[in-house]
Write a protein that holds these residues in place. Structure first.
Motif, PDB file in Angstrom:
ATOM      1  N   THR A  35       0.843  -1.200   0.000  1.00 34.17           N
ATOM      2  CA  THR A  35       0.000   0.000   0.000  1.00 34.17           C
ATOM      3  C   THR A  35       0.877   1.249   0.000  1.00 34.17           C
ATOM      4  O   THR A  35       0.557   2.264  -0.629  1.00 34.17           O
ATOM      5  CB  THR A  35      -0.994  -0.028   1.182  1.00 34.17           C
ATOM      6  OG1 THR A  35      -2.109   0.771   0.847  1.00 34.17           O
ATOM      7  CG2 THR A  35      -0.430   0.473   2.455  1.00 34.17           C
ATOM      8  N   PHE A  36       2.060   1.161   0.673  1.00 38.32           N
ATOM      9  CA  PHE A  36       2.988   2.295   0.668  1.00 38.32           C
ATOM     10  C   PHE A  36       3.601   2.497  -0.715  1.00 38.32           C
ATOM     11  O   PHE A  36       3.634   3.620  -1.231  1.00 38.32           O
ATOM     12  CB  PHE A  36       4.087   2.053   1.711  1.00 38.32           C
ATOM     13  CG  PHE A  36       5.192   3.059   1.677  1.00 38.32           C
ATOM     14  CD1 PHE A  36       4.966   4.376   2.036  1.00 38.32           C
ATOM     15  CD2 PHE A  36       6.466   2.694   1.284  1.00 38.32           C
ATOM     16  CE1 PHE A  36       5.982   5.307   2.004  1.00 38.32           C
ATOM     17  CE2 PHE A  36       7.487   3.613   1.249  1.00 38.32           C
ATOM     18  CZ  PHE A  36       7.253   4.927   1.608  1.00 38.32           C
ATOM     19  N   SER A  72       1.224   4.026  -3.040  1.00 41.19           N
ATOM     20  CA  SER A  72       1.106   5.460  -2.810  1.00 41.19           C
ATOM     21  C   SER A  72       2.296   6.210  -3.426  1.00 41.19           C
ATOM     22  O   SER A  72       2.142   7.319  -3.961  1.00 41.19           O
ATOM     23  CB  SER A  72       0.985   5.699  -1.305  1.00 41.19           C
ATOM     24  OG  SER A  72       1.662   6.827  -0.903  1.00 41.19           O
ATOM     25  N   LEU A 126       2.421   9.089  -6.322  1.00 38.27           N
ATOM     26  CA  LEU A 126       3.178  10.345  -6.173  1.00 38.27           C
ATOM     27  C   LEU A 126       3.912  10.677  -7.464  1.00 38.27           C
ATOM     28  O   LEU A 126       3.873  11.811  -7.952  1.00 38.27           O
ATOM     29  CB  LEU A 126       4.165  10.186  -5.012  1.00 38.27           C
ATOM     30  CG  LEU A 126       5.032  11.397  -4.665  1.00 38.27           C
ATOM     31  CD1 LEU A 126       4.193  12.435  -3.956  1.00 38.27           C
ATOM     32  CD2 LEU A 126       6.192  10.978  -3.773  1.00 38.27           C
ATOM     33  N   HIS A 153       1.675  11.831 -10.268  1.00 41.25           N
ATOM     34  CA  HIS A 153       1.363  13.260 -10.141  1.00 41.25           C
ATOM     35  C   HIS A 153       2.523  14.119 -10.619  1.00 41.25           C
ATOM     36  O   HIS A 153       2.328  15.195 -11.172  1.00 41.25           O
ATOM     37  CB  HIS A 153       1.040  13.603  -8.684  1.00 41.25           C
ATOM     38  CG  HIS A 153      -0.331  13.169  -8.261  1.00 41.25           C
ATOM     39  ND1 HIS A 153      -1.473  13.589  -8.903  1.00 41.25           N
ATOM     40  CD2 HIS A 153      -0.744  12.349  -7.260  1.00 41.25           C
ATOM     41  CE1 HIS A 153      -2.524  13.042  -8.310  1.00 41.25           C
ATOM     42  NE2 HIS A 153      -2.109  12.273  -7.323  1.00 41.25           N
ATOM     43  N   ILE A 181      -4.837  10.248 -15.107  1.00 42.05           N
ATOM     44  CA  ILE A 181      -4.429  10.273 -13.701  1.00 42.05           C
ATOM     45  C   ILE A 181      -5.591   9.858 -12.815  1.00 42.05           C
ATOM     46  O   ILE A 181      -5.431   9.079 -11.875  1.00 42.05           O
ATOM     47  CB  ILE A 181      -3.927  11.685 -13.310  1.00 42.05           C
ATOM     48  CG1 ILE A 181      -2.594  11.958 -13.999  1.00 42.05           C
ATOM     49  CG2 ILE A 181      -3.748  11.798 -11.800  1.00 42.05           C
ATOM     50  CD1 ILE A 181      -2.012  13.310 -13.705  1.00 42.05           C
ATOM     51  N   SER A 182      -6.801  10.337 -13.153  1.00 45.55           N
ATOM     52  CA  SER A 182      -7.972   9.983 -12.349  1.00 45.55           C
ATOM     53  C   SER A 182      -8.220   8.483 -12.390  1.00 45.55           C
ATOM     54  O   SER A 182      -8.561   7.867 -11.368  1.00 45.55           O
ATOM     55  CB  SER A 182      -9.189  10.756 -12.865  1.00 45.55           C
ATOM     56  OG  SER A 182     -10.359  10.194 -12.369  1.00 45.55           O
ATOM     57  N   PHE A 236      -5.670   6.882 -10.243  1.00 42.54           N
ATOM     58  CA  PHE A 236      -5.978   7.239  -8.855  1.00 42.54           C
ATOM     59  C   PHE A 236      -7.039   6.310  -8.274  1.00 42.54           C
ATOM     60  O   PHE A 236      -6.945   5.857  -7.136  1.00 42.54           O
ATOM     61  CB  PHE A 236      -6.453   8.697  -8.804  1.00 42.54           C
ATOM     62  CG  PHE A 236      -6.848   9.156  -7.428  1.00 42.54           C
ATOM     63  CD1 PHE A 236      -5.884   9.424  -6.473  1.00 42.54           C
ATOM     64  CD2 PHE A 236      -8.183   9.338  -7.107  1.00 42.54           C
ATOM     65  CE1 PHE A 236      -6.243   9.848  -5.209  1.00 42.54           C
ATOM     66  CE2 PHE A 236      -8.540   9.766  -5.839  1.00 42.54           C
ATOM     67  CZ  PHE A 236      -7.580  10.013  -4.892  1.00 42.54           C
TER      68      PHE A 236
END
Lengths: 106, 186
Positions: free
Chosen positions: B61-62, B65, B69, B72, B155-156, B159
């Motif tokens: 999960t890290f 994330s 990053l 983005h 990106i969405s 995400f």
């Protein structure tokens, strides 16, 4: 929705790892922490709730909305529904068992 | 914004999925002691094994994330690298879970053994099924990062995949506590 800094995510990782290891030690040997079985269970449930909070705050990045907080609203109503389902299922089923006739009890 | 409403729609789906898991959890907690003379959780589950599974999922999960990053920041290589790490962690987790299931079935403790094991296989199996869907979705997302320019629409989409993965991790935390933790203490 834009990216949070790296340090923020590492804080989340460290927090979640510490909580998991803490819960693991509690599960393996509750006596080491001077806990009975019942208090140990309450303790690991609290640790799980904290863990979920950390995950929701640090990794599920949906809270900074423009306009009304719809995500938060759906989230709070869902959590209430879940608490109702889980707590009342346990409560009702426990008392069904308790109130059974002696012959039917296993 | 279009993508915001899509994220909201997906969020509502995740919340309903959470209710599915809540129902399976209540069934498990109610049936936990109905072992029908068979083995209980304490006799069946190995805690170090489960801890390894949990650590794998927390790490994934890290890294997921981190991948988000770099999406983005528009750094495609790093993003794909971290999603690949996430994918490998998730795949090892799934492998461990299937290994545990096959060992249980081989030992005669399948879902047919007792109400406890039926509810156990339903709850943990449903989570494993979600993990498999997540892995397929993640491989699609990696191809998407590789092939498409990272517009706000793309990106969405990525995400939402990351959201799904974090959500599965949260569900596993409760499986770890309720199924394995409580099973081992009691």
């Amino acid at each position: 929705m834009e990216g949070k800094p790296l340090a923020f995510r590492i804080t989340g990782l460290v927090g979640s790892l510490l909580l998991t290891l803490g819960a693991y030690l509690l599960i393996i040997d509750p006596g080491f922490f001077y806990l009975t079985k019942e208090t140990a269970i309450i303790a690991i449930v609290i640790l799980a709730a904290l863990q979920a909070m950390i995950q929701f705050i640090f990794f599920l990045n949906v809270w900074r909305e423009k306009g009304p907080p719809w995500n938060l609203g759906v989230f709070i109503s869902t959590i209430s529904i879940i608490l109702i389902i889980v707590i009342f299922s346990i409560w009702i089923m426990h008392h069904l068992d308790y109130n059974m006739m002696p012959k039917m009890k296993s | 914004m279009v993508s915001d409403s899509k994220v909201f729609g997906f969020w509502v789906y995740l919340m309903t999925d959470l209710i599915v898991f809540a129902v399976l959890f209540s069934a498990f907690i109610v049936l936990r002691n109905n072992t029908f003379g068979g083995p209980s959780g304490r006799e069946l589950f190995s805690m170090p094994f489960v801890l390894t599974e949990t650590l794998l999922l927390l790490t994934s999960t890290f890294t997921c994330s981190l991948g988000m990053l770099f999406v983005h920041r528009n750094q495609k290589r790093s993003a794909i690298f971290w999603f690949l790490v996430t994918f490998v962690c998730g795949l090892s987790f799934l492998g461990m879970e299937l290994f545990e299931f096959s060992e249980l079935v081989k030992g005669g403790d399948s879902w047919q053994r007792s109400a406890f094991l039926s509810s156990f296989f339903t709850l943990v199996g449903t989570h494993g099924f979600h993990i498999s869907i997540g892995l397929i979705w993640m491989s699609v997302a990696m191809f998407r990062i590789y092939l498409c320019p990272l517009t706000s629409d793309v990106i969405s989409k990525i995400f939402r995949m990351a959201l799904f993965w974090h959500f599965l991790d949260i569900v596993w935390v409760f499986i770890f506590t309720v199924v394995y933790g409580m099973g081992h203490i009691l």
